[in-house]
Design an enzyme around this catalytic site. Structure first.
Site, PDB file in Angstrom:
ATOM      1  N   ARG A  74       0.891  -1.160   0.000  1.00  0.00           N
ATOM      2  CA  ARG A  74       0.000   0.000   0.000  1.00  0.00           C
ATOM      3  C   ARG A  74       0.932   1.214   0.000  1.00  0.00           C
ATOM      4  O   ARG A  74       1.587   1.490   1.003  1.00  0.00           O
ATOM      5  CB  ARG A  74      -0.905  -0.011   1.231  1.00  0.00           C
ATOM      6  CG  ARG A  74      -1.778  -1.294   1.344  1.00  0.00           C
ATOM      7  CD  ARG A  74      -2.853  -1.135   2.391  1.00  0.00           C
ATOM      8  NE  ARG A  74      -3.444  -2.392   2.812  1.00  0.00           N
ATOM      9  CZ  ARG A  74      -4.479  -2.994   2.226  1.00  0.00           C
ATOM     10  NH1 ARG A  74      -5.041  -2.464   1.163  1.00  0.00           N
ATOM     11  NH2 ARG A  74      -4.966  -4.114   2.707  1.00  0.00           N
ATOM     12  N   ASP A 116     -12.846  -8.497  -0.595  1.00  0.00           N
ATOM     13  CA  ASP A 116     -14.001  -7.826   0.021  1.00  0.00           C
ATOM     14  C   ASP A 116     -15.227  -7.735  -0.894  1.00  0.00           C
ATOM     15  O   ASP A 116     -16.325  -7.451  -0.434  1.00  0.00           O
ATOM     16  CB  ASP A 116     -13.610  -6.400   0.441  1.00  0.00           C
ATOM     17  CG  ASP A 116     -12.430  -6.381   1.386  1.00  0.00           C
ATOM     18  OD1 ASP A 116     -12.209  -7.405   2.058  1.00  0.00           O
ATOM     19  OD2 ASP A 116     -11.725  -5.354   1.445  1.00  0.00           O
ATOM     20  N   MET A 124     -13.205 -10.998   7.611  1.00  0.00           N
ATOM     21  CA  MET A 124     -12.743  -9.775   6.941  1.00  0.00           C
ATOM     22  C   MET A 124     -13.773  -9.254   5.949  1.00  0.00           C
ATOM     23  O   MET A 124     -14.790  -9.908   5.688  1.00  0.00           O
ATOM     24  CB  MET A 124     -11.449 -10.056   6.200  1.00  0.00           C
ATOM     25  CG  MET A 124     -10.230  -9.890   7.037  1.00  0.00           C
ATOM     26  SD  MET A 124      -8.773  -9.871   5.984  1.00  0.00           S
ATOM     27  CE  MET A 124      -7.546  -9.389   7.187  1.00  0.00           C
ATOM     28  N   GLY A 125     -13.474  -8.141   5.349  1.00  0.00           N
ATOM     29  CA  GLY A 125     -14.357  -7.558   4.336  1.00  0.00           C
ATOM     30  C   GLY A 125     -14.367  -6.039   4.406  1.00  0.00           C
ATOM     31  O   GLY A 125     -15.124  -5.382   3.695  1.00  0.00           O
ATOM     32  N   ALA A 169     -24.991 -20.831   9.135  1.00  0.00           N
ATOM     33  CA  ALA A 169     -24.844 -20.091  10.397  1.00  0.00           C
ATOM     34  C   ALA A 169     -26.240 -19.779  10.940  1.00  0.00           C
ATOM     35  O   ALA A 169     -27.238 -19.826  10.212  1.00  0.00           O
ATOM     36  CB  ALA A 169     -24.062 -18.811  10.142  1.00  0.00           C
TER      37      ALA A 169
HETATM   38  O1  F6P Z   1      -9.089  -5.348   1.523  1.00  0.00           O
HETATM   39  C1  F6P Z   1      -8.710  -6.620   1.927  1.00  0.00           C
HETATM   40  C2  F6P Z   1      -8.544  -6.666   3.415  1.00  0.00           C
HETATM   41  O2  F6P Z   1      -8.124  -7.963   3.753  1.00  0.00           O
HETATM   42  C3  F6P Z   1      -9.777  -6.254   4.234  1.00  0.00           C
HETATM   43  O3  F6P Z   1     -10.740  -7.276   4.318  1.00  0.00           O
HETATM   44  C4  F6P Z   1      -9.137  -5.906   5.543  1.00  0.00           C
HETATM   45  O4  F6P Z   1      -9.932  -4.956   6.238  1.00  0.00           O
HETATM   46  C5  F6P Z   1      -7.825  -5.294   5.135  1.00  0.00           C
HETATM   47  O5  F6P Z   1      -7.541  -5.773   3.830  1.00  0.00           O
HETATM   48  C6  F6P Z   1      -6.661  -5.653   6.026  1.00  0.00           C
HETATM   49  O6  F6P Z   1      -5.552  -4.968   5.573  1.00  0.00           O
HETATM   50  P1  F6P Z   1      -4.071  -5.248   6.057  1.00  0.00           P
HETATM   51  O7  F6P Z   1      -3.645  -6.561   5.486  1.00  0.00           O
HETATM   52  O8  F6P Z   1      -3.300  -4.106   5.505  1.00  0.00           O
HETATM   53  O9  F6P Z   1      -4.114  -5.296   7.543  1.00  0.00           O
END
Ligand code: F6P
Length: 385
Positions: free
Chosen positions: A96, A157, A199-200, A216
């Site tokens: 990033r 996501d 996650m998401g 679920a």
């Molecule tokens: O966008 C993908 C993702 O895995 C999200 O689900 C999660 O909120 C984020 O990235 C986590 O980011 P990092 O790996 O930078 O902690």
């Protein structure tokens, strides 16, 4: 296969007029950026092989925009992508990178485009990566033309606009379902209640569809619009019904699995605390546990669906670049009909449209976000104990 103009279908934007000349053998860079997603490698493989087969030279850009700025470009050959469809993550690496958002970063990227003689770049990633792709498309090549840039959606996501699926989503859903199946074994053996967080980011898609597929008992997702109090009282009711002999069931269920999307700001710890406080007197045997699946959901070998989709998106992206398209994304979305396309499940959308829809999807205001909620509500009886 000879490629002729018009073989790629639907473009729905002001940018559709922006068609550059066809390129002959050119230099195409590939980058993966943002959170890795299973299937990114399949897209890299496909784009590399298609580009090489069409006479282009291919450069892998290491670690996304960071590698572009640092000049980490490596020539790619068939041998570099042989087996990579089988692996999760991304062989190119990801990052990033904030520098690319600044003018100095963009100037440096421009220098690198000139230095390596790039004619086009395929960007594989999610929201941030595609925002970067739009910026990249404002750069100029050494030939004095706009740099051609095509996006491919990849993010577990499923929060990228204009595509029904992004690369990585199918694998992530399968991983969650597999994990919940295992957790359910323990829940059943010990009569336990599990809160499983997935996650998401802002988007509840993974929790929603995995909840249906894994049977679920309840799912919490931000797009439902429910207040935290409503969520807690719904869960309290669900757990009470599960452990109470009789009720609507001929026998008690004595186990509960709750899926919670990361985007719900009510913490899993707080949910556990609430259930314990509210129900332990009534159900003294109640045992609640929290499992946060976290990055486990992002890894692993991609499913066949992710590999197939990535291969087809990579193919279209390269041919679209060659055909003079730029500032667009190849989306997994069947054409609406009547269009001439080279892949019946792939459409091109300009990046402005994609990014606007992405923002609305993440804010849960887009029609797609609403449809997802409707889809879940339509099967609500599945969750009743
Ligand atoms: O966008 C993908 C993702 O895995 C999200 O689900 C999660 O909120 C984020 O990235 C986590 O980011 P990092 O790996 O930078 O902690």
């Amino acid at each position: 296969m000879a490629f002729t103009r018009g073989m790629i279908g639907t473009m729905t934007s002001p940018l559709q007029t922006r068609v550059l000349p066809l390129i002959g053998p050119g230099k195409i860079g590939l980058l993966t950026s943002g959170g890795d997603a299973p299937g990114m490698n399949a897209a890299v493989r496909s784009a590399t092989k298609v580009a090489l087969a069409r006479g282009h030279r291919v450069y892998g850009i290491r670690h996304g925009y960071k590698g572009l700025l640092d000049g980490q470009l490596v020539p790619m050959d068939h041998g570099d992508v042989d087996d990579i469809v089988r692996w999760g993550g991304t062989v190119l690496g990801s990052a990033r990178e904030l520098r690319f958002k600044e003018p100095a970063g963009k100037a440096l990227a421009q220098d690198r485009v000139m230095e390596f003689g790039l004619d086009g770049v395929v960007v594989i990633g999610g929201d941030g990566s595609l925002t970067g792709a739009r910026e990249l498309s404002k750069l100029t090549t050494a030939r004095g033309e706009p740099l051609r840039v095509m996006g491919i959606p990849a993010s577990i996501d499923n929060d990228v606009g204009c595509t029904s699926l992004a690369i990585g989503v199918d694998t992530a859903v399968n991983t969650i379902v597999g994990a919940v199946d295992r957790i359910a074994d323990t829940a059943r053996a010990h009569d336990r209640t599990f809160i499983v967080e997935v996650m998401g980011r802002d988007c509840g898609y993974l929790a929603m569809v995995a909840a249906i597929a894994s049977a679920a008992d309840a799912v919490l997702y931000r797009e439902s619009g429910r207040s935290h109090d409503e969520m807690l009282s719904h869960l309290e009711q669900t757990v009470r019904q599960a452990y109470r002999p009789g009720g609507k069931r001929s026998r008690a269920k004595r186990m509960v699995v709750i899926l919670k999307a990361e985007g719900v700001t009510l913490s899993s710890a707080r949910i556990k605390e609430h259930l314990d406080e509210a129900l332990l007197k009534e159900i003294p045997t109640l045992e609640t546990r929290v499992t946060v699946l976290g990055h486990l959901v992002r890894g692993g070998a991609p499913t066949a669906m992710d590999r197939l989709m990535a291969a087809r998106l990579g193919n279209v992206a390269v041919i679209a670049l060659e055909n003079g398209r730029t500032a667009m994304m190849a989306a997994w979305r069947p054409p609406v009909g009547g269009e001439e396309t080279m892949d019946k499940d792939v459409r091109l959308f300009d990046l402005n449209t994609v990014l606007t829809e992405t923002a609305a999807l993440r804010a849960a205001t887009s029609p797609v976000a609403k449809k997802r909620v409707e889809m879940l509500q339509a099967v609500e009886s599945i969750f009743a104990l």
